[in-house]
Design a protein around this motif. Sequence first.
Motif, PDB file in Angstrom:
ATOM      1  N   LYS A   1       0.828  -1.227   0.000  1.00 31.80           N
ATOM      2  CA  LYS A   1       0.000   0.000   0.000  1.00 31.80           C
ATOM      3  C   LYS A   1       0.858   1.272   0.000  1.00 31.80           C
ATOM      4  O   LYS A   1       0.526   2.270   0.650  1.00 31.80           O
ATOM      5  CB  LYS A   1      -0.966   0.035   1.219  1.00 31.80           C
ATOM      6  CG  LYS A   1      -1.793  -1.218   1.420  1.00 31.80           C
ATOM      7  CD  LYS A   1      -2.893  -1.323   0.396  1.00 31.80           C
ATOM      8  CE  LYS A   1      -3.831  -2.493   0.657  1.00 31.80           C
ATOM      9  NZ  LYS A   1      -4.358  -3.112  -0.544  1.00 31.80           N
ATOM     10  N   ILE A   2       1.952   1.229  -0.726  1.00 30.79           N
ATOM     11  CA  ILE A   2       2.809   2.415  -0.846  1.00 30.79           C
ATOM     12  C   ILE A   2       2.146   3.376  -1.835  1.00 30.79           C
ATOM     13  O   ILE A   2       1.622   2.930  -2.873  1.00 30.79           O
ATOM     14  CB  ILE A   2       4.229   2.013  -1.323  1.00 30.79           C
ATOM     15  CG1 ILE A   2       4.918   1.193  -0.220  1.00 30.79           C
ATOM     16  CG2 ILE A   2       5.076   3.213  -1.701  1.00 30.79           C
ATOM     17  CD1 ILE A   2       6.225   0.552  -0.622  1.00 30.79           C
ATOM     18  N   PRO A   3       2.150   4.690  -1.559  1.00 30.11           N
ATOM     19  CA  PRO A   3       1.518   5.646  -2.485  1.00 30.11           C
ATOM     20  C   PRO A   3       2.108   5.541  -3.898  1.00 30.11           C
ATOM     21  O   PRO A   3       3.308   5.295  -4.058  1.00 30.11           O
ATOM     22  CB  PRO A   3       1.839   7.011  -1.862  1.00 30.11           C
ATOM     23  CG  PRO A   3       2.089   6.728  -0.414  1.00 30.11           C
ATOM     24  CD  PRO A   3       2.676   5.349  -0.354  1.00 30.11           C
ATOM     25  N   VAL A   4       1.232   5.738  -4.889  1.00 31.51           N
ATOM     26  CA  VAL A   4       1.622   5.570  -6.300  1.00 31.51           C
ATOM     27  C   VAL A   4       2.822   6.439  -6.660  1.00 31.51           C
ATOM     28  O   VAL A   4       3.750   5.990  -7.341  1.00 31.51           O
ATOM     29  CB  VAL A   4       0.428   5.899  -7.230  1.00 31.51           C
ATOM     30  CG1 VAL A   4       0.845   5.831  -8.699  1.00 31.51           C
ATOM     31  CG2 VAL A   4      -0.718   4.940  -6.966  1.00 31.51           C
ATOM     32  N   ASP A   5       2.829   7.699  -6.201  1.00 30.74           N
ATOM     33  CA  ASP A   5       3.926   8.600  -6.585  1.00 30.74           C
ATOM     34  C   ASP A   5       5.268   8.094  -6.053  1.00 30.74           C
ATOM     35  O   ASP A   5       6.307   8.223  -6.712  1.00 30.74           O
ATOM     36  CB  ASP A   5       3.660  10.038  -6.132  1.00 30.74           C
ATOM     37  CG  ASP A   5       3.400  10.142  -4.627  1.00 30.74           C
ATOM     38  OD1 ASP A   5       3.045   9.119  -4.014  1.00 30.74           O
ATOM     39  OD2 ASP A   5       3.563  11.242  -4.069  1.00 30.74           O
ATOM     40  N   LYS A   6       5.232   7.469  -4.882  1.00 32.72           N
ATOM     41  CA  LYS A   6       6.485   6.922  -4.331  1.00 32.72           C
ATOM     42  C   LYS A   6       6.950   5.705  -5.120  1.00 32.72           C
ATOM     43  O   LYS A   6       8.138   5.511  -5.351  1.00 32.72           O
ATOM     44  CB  LYS A   6       6.295   6.535  -2.855  1.00 32.72           C
ATOM     45  CG  LYS A   6       6.304   7.734  -1.924  1.00 32.72           C
ATOM     46  CD  LYS A   6       6.570   7.328  -0.494  1.00 32.72           C
ATOM     47  CE  LYS A   6       6.779   8.562   0.375  1.00 32.72           C
ATOM     48  NZ  LYS A   6       6.612   8.278   1.788  1.00 32.72           N
ATOM     49  N   ILE A   7       5.998   4.857  -5.515  1.00 28.71           N
ATOM     50  CA  ILE A   7       6.359   3.689  -6.335  1.00 28.71           C
ATOM     51  C   ILE A   7       6.995   4.176  -7.638  1.00 28.71           C
ATOM     52  O   ILE A   7       8.047   3.693  -8.060  1.00 28.71           O
ATOM     53  CB  ILE A   7       5.121   2.813  -6.662  1.00 28.71           C
ATOM     54  CG1 ILE A   7       4.509   2.231  -5.384  1.00 28.71           C
ATOM     55  CG2 ILE A   7       5.506   1.679  -7.617  1.00 28.71           C
ATOM     56  CD1 ILE A   7       3.198   1.462  -5.610  1.00 28.71           C
ATOM     57  N   MET A   8       6.361   5.148  -8.282  1.00 30.40           N
ATOM     58  CA  MET A   8       6.848   5.631  -9.577  1.00 30.40           C
ATOM     59  C   MET A   8       8.202   6.339  -9.433  1.00 30.40           C
ATOM     60  O   MET A   8       9.067   6.208 -10.291  1.00 30.40           O
ATOM     61  CB  MET A   8       5.822   6.584 -10.208  1.00 30.40           C
ATOM     62  CG  MET A   8       4.509   5.909 -10.594  1.00 30.40           C
ATOM     63  SD  MET A   8       4.716   4.420 -11.616  1.00 30.40           S
ATOM     64  CE  MET A   8       5.307   5.135 -13.138  1.00 30.40           C
TER      65      MET A   8
END
Length: 353
Positions: free
Chosen positions: A337-344
Motif C-alpha cells: 500500500k505504498i503511495p503511487v507517486d512513491k512507487i513511480m
Amino acid sequence: MANKVSIPSKIFGTVLAHSMRGKMLSRTELQTLAESRDVEELVTRMKNTIYLDALAKLTKPYTAEKVEGALREHLVNTHAKMVTLSGGAGVLNAYFVKYITWNLKIILKGKALGRTYEELLPKINLRAEELVGRRDLVVKALVAKDFDEAVASLQGSEFGEDARKAAAVYKEKGDVRAFDTYLDHAFYKSLDKSMFSESPLQDVQKLVTVDIDAYNVLAVLRAKYWGLSAQETSDLIATTTTKISRDTLQKMINVEKIQEAIGELSNTAYRDLIPKSAENDIDAIMQLEEGFERASVRRIMASYRTVFTLGNMLATLKLMMLEIRNLAAIAAGVEQKIPVDKIMASMAKTTVQ
C-alpha cells in the motif's frame, strides 16, 4: 574462437528483439499498474500486457513474491530463446549467469539474516539453473542448515572464493551489500572470458563496457567504505576497459576519501555522472550507481541504430531485465500500500520508454 551467428538466426533474433522492445510498457502503462488497489487487481491489469502468458500459471492468493517469480521465469525463458537463436553466443550465455548470482545473493543474504529454508524458498526461481544444469549448486546453498554451511557449499564452484570473501566482510562490517559486490565479481569474471572470445563484436562491447565500468567503480568505492585494504580492493576489480583503465581505478584506491576517489572520474568519459551534491558517502555511491544505470540505458537505446546485430538481442534482454525489476517494485509497492507517486519515483531513472 568467436561464435559465428548465422545470418538467418541473426535476422530472426534481431526481428524478435525489435518486436519485444516495441511491446515494452510505457511510463503511463506502468503508472496504471501502480494504481492497482491490490495484487489481484494488478495481476488482472497485467494480463492485458505481453505478460499474460507469464502470469497464466499463478495461483490465488496472489502475492508480490509470486508475481516476481513468474516474471523472472518468463525473462529466463526469453533469454534462453535468444541464446538458441544466436547459435549459443558466448556473451548471451555469460549474462545467463546473472540469474544464478541473483539466487545466490538472495540465499546468502537470507541465511546471514537468519532466514529459514521455508522463508527463502518462495523467493527462488530455479528455471535458469535447470536450463544450464546448475540446479544442485543453488539447492545445496538453499538447504544448508545455516549461513556458514551455505557459504561452504559453494566452495569448488566459480562462486566459492567470492562467497567466502563476502562472508568475511559481512561478519566484520554487517553490510549485506557485500554479497552483491562479491558475487557480481564472479559474474564479471565469466563475462570477461566470453568477451575475449567475441571481442570483434563492437556493438556488444559498447553495451558490456558500461556494465564493467559501473561494477569496477562501485566495487572500489564500496570497498573503501568498508575499510578494506588496498590489495583486497584491487582484488575486486574484474577486467578493465579503455573507458576506465586499471590506472584510474588504482588512483581511486590510493586516495583517502570516497569523494576524492569519485573525483578521479573527472578524467574519464563518465565525468558527467559525478554527483553534484551528496549528503554523505553512501548517498554519493548510490547517486553514482543511478548515473551508471542511466548511462547504460542510453547506450542500449543507441545500439538499436545498427540493425541485425547480436547487440540488438543483448540490448532487448537488458531492457527486459529493467522492466521486470520495475514490475517487481510495483507489485511490492501495491502489496504494501505504498503511495503511487512513491512507487513511480523509485523507478524514474530506469523506465525504458
